[in-house]
Design an enzyme around this catalytic site. Sequence first.
Site, PDB file in Angstrom:
ATOM      1  N   LYS B  88       0.816  -1.213   0.000  1.00 43.79           N
ATOM      2  CA  LYS B  88       0.000   0.000   0.000  1.00 43.79           C
ATOM      3  C   LYS B  88       0.848   1.260   0.000  1.00 43.79           C
ATOM      4  O   LYS B  88       1.909   1.310   0.642  1.00 43.79           O
ATOM      5  CB  LYS B  88      -0.879   0.031   1.259  1.00 43.79           C
ATOM      6  CG  LYS B  88      -1.993  -1.012   1.284  1.00 43.79           C
ATOM      7  CD  LYS B  88      -2.821  -0.851   2.548  1.00 43.79           C
ATOM      8  CE  LYS B  88      -3.773  -2.013   2.795  1.00 43.79           C
ATOM      9  NZ  LYS B  88      -4.878  -2.074   1.834  1.00 43.79           N
ATOM     10  N   GLY B 160     -10.739  -2.862   8.627  1.00 46.39           N
ATOM     11  CA  GLY B 160     -10.395  -3.077  10.030  1.00 46.39           C
ATOM     12  C   GLY B 160     -11.599  -3.094  10.957  1.00 46.39           C
ATOM     13  O   GLY B 160     -11.438  -3.155  12.174  1.00 46.39           O
ATOM     14  N   ARG B 172     -23.192  -2.311  -3.935  1.00 44.59           N
ATOM     15  CA  ARG B 172     -24.536  -2.033  -4.470  1.00 44.59           C
ATOM     16  C   ARG B 172     -24.583  -0.674  -5.158  1.00 44.59           C
ATOM     17  O   ARG B 172     -25.257  -0.510  -6.183  1.00 44.59           O
ATOM     18  CB  ARG B 172     -25.574  -2.089  -3.352  1.00 44.59           C
ATOM     19  CG  ARG B 172     -25.892  -3.508  -2.878  1.00 44.59           C
ATOM     20  CD  ARG B 172     -27.160  -3.499  -2.022  1.00 44.59           C
ATOM     21  NE  ARG B 172     -27.438  -4.770  -1.381  1.00 44.59           N
ATOM     22  CZ  ARG B 172     -28.027  -5.809  -1.975  1.00 44.59           C
ATOM     23  NH1 ARG B 172     -28.367  -5.729  -3.260  1.00 44.59           N
ATOM     24  NH2 ARG B 172     -28.257  -6.921  -1.308  1.00 44.59           N
ATOM     25  N   GLY B 223     -13.889  -5.113   5.699  1.00 45.14           N
ATOM     26  CA  GLY B 223     -14.808  -5.654   6.698  1.00 45.14           C
ATOM     27  C   GLY B 223     -15.205  -7.100   6.491  1.00 45.14           C
ATOM     28  O   GLY B 223     -16.042  -7.628   7.221  1.00 45.14           O
ATOM     29  N   GLY B 244      -8.689  -8.427   4.960  1.00 45.86           N
ATOM     30  CA  GLY B 244      -7.635  -7.724   5.677  1.00 45.86           C
ATOM     31  C   GLY B 244      -7.462  -8.304   7.058  1.00 45.86           C
ATOM     32  O   GLY B 244      -6.890  -9.372   7.256  1.00 45.86           O
TER      33      GLY B 244
END
Lengths: 199, 303
Positions: B88, B160, B172, B223, B244
């Site tokens: 990252k 996270g 969506r 998430g 993650g």
Amino acid sequence: MSDGARDLPVGLLSLQGDYAKHEAAFRALGCATRYVRRPAELEGLRGLVIPGGESTTMTRLIDRVGLRGPLRDFAAHHPVMGTCAGLIMLAGDLADEVAAHGVQPLGLLDCTVRRNGYGTQVDSFDAPVVISGLPGADGTYPAVFIRAPRIVRTGPGVEVVGRHGDEPVAIRQGRLLGLTFHPELTEDLRLHRAFLDLA
Amino acid sequence: MQTFWTDPRLDAEFGRKVGLAEMLKGGVIMDVTNAEQAVIAQEAGAVAVMALERIPSEIRKTGGIARMSQPAMIRDIQKAVSIPVMAKVRIGHFVEAQILEALGVDFIDESEVLTPADNVNHVIKHPFKVPFVCGCRNLGEALRRISEGAAMIRTKGEAGSGDVVEAVRHMREVLGDIARLAEFVGDSEALQREADEMRAPYDLVAWVAQNGKLPVPNFAAGGIATPADAAMMRQLGAETVFVGSGIFASDDPGPRAKAIVQAAVFFDDPKKLLEVSMDLGEPMRGRAVNEMAEGEKMAGRGW
């Protein structure tokens, strides 16, 4: 194979990878396809493609879903094409076993392959390759190499049908076809058509 | 191969970048903080690892400035595995990106999980040989990133948190925006209006209207903590999932990683999903996004 086989769909091993790109190529040629994630889905296919993707992931999944034996049996009687990671899965063995990280090829195509043979993604490249000995596909072909493997040994029963410079990038053993590059990422359908002609 | 850019050399380069993203489809990309975790991820069947010093749930806890990881730590991970290694950079930090390219990482995530380095500009990604993935909350944001050269788009979700609600919302939104554009095919005035509203290039908006999908792979992140979360994102339309904190903040990372890999493959097979969801131990505890203050959320970073 009987003429009836020509009406059957081509299977796409779709555990992981760019199988949808192969699907689009066969559709453009008017050929039906079927996703294969389970042994029973190998029934009634004209041939099978093992796509590009990650060979470590494919190895784990092939073994977890019990496809190793069925894939080997299938390849004994049907044409199979492997592109990039698909070629690694078809290979006899891998160079540099220590770095193979548990990748277990199916041992079908008598060749030795080195994974990530050119380096990482910043070393990926496009180059023209010369196909010869594949009816209908012979000539120069725009090839895309992405973290591509290299073929470092071919056995006596293996014919080199594609070269980048002097180096083999497409090989054939009977009705098994292995490519280090990705014909499914280009609009040129000659290699998919040549594979259908094997089927 | 896609053709959008006026310079044909850019098209070939972009094709190779998108090509690598294509190879990752149907898989799981896992956050790892050291070589040992990277090996566990590869063994579980991850298609790639994201190397970072602290997983997002730790960044949330410890605070401070979150920057690009130490190159030596990324190099250790590159040596330990043969699957693609991602890392990252802070939003807009083009020099962190230059350093990661020099290190030979396979993909760069210009990520809202790190503290932004530029409050106006993202990295112009076209000049890099290494492909970039960027997060988005809606189609406009996705197309702005693609116009800068991103070769893969992911939802931002709320990193996270262990709470999938924002990833669902963003997926969506993106797919809803794409569906809405379909009615404007051929209506250049309406498409121009949409492009203006989305602050996105007209050509990209017209392409999406015509083709009904993004011009680059569309992955989910933020998430995802369970096999069911991964399969839900796949059923909603994500082509691959990033996990993650969900793996290495859980009780027993190896089996959970393996289960999520299988859930991504058999996302449409409830019996298989049941089988892989058995006996996994506790998932990460997590924090509900609805209970977070606005300032705590990472998804709002990026422009």
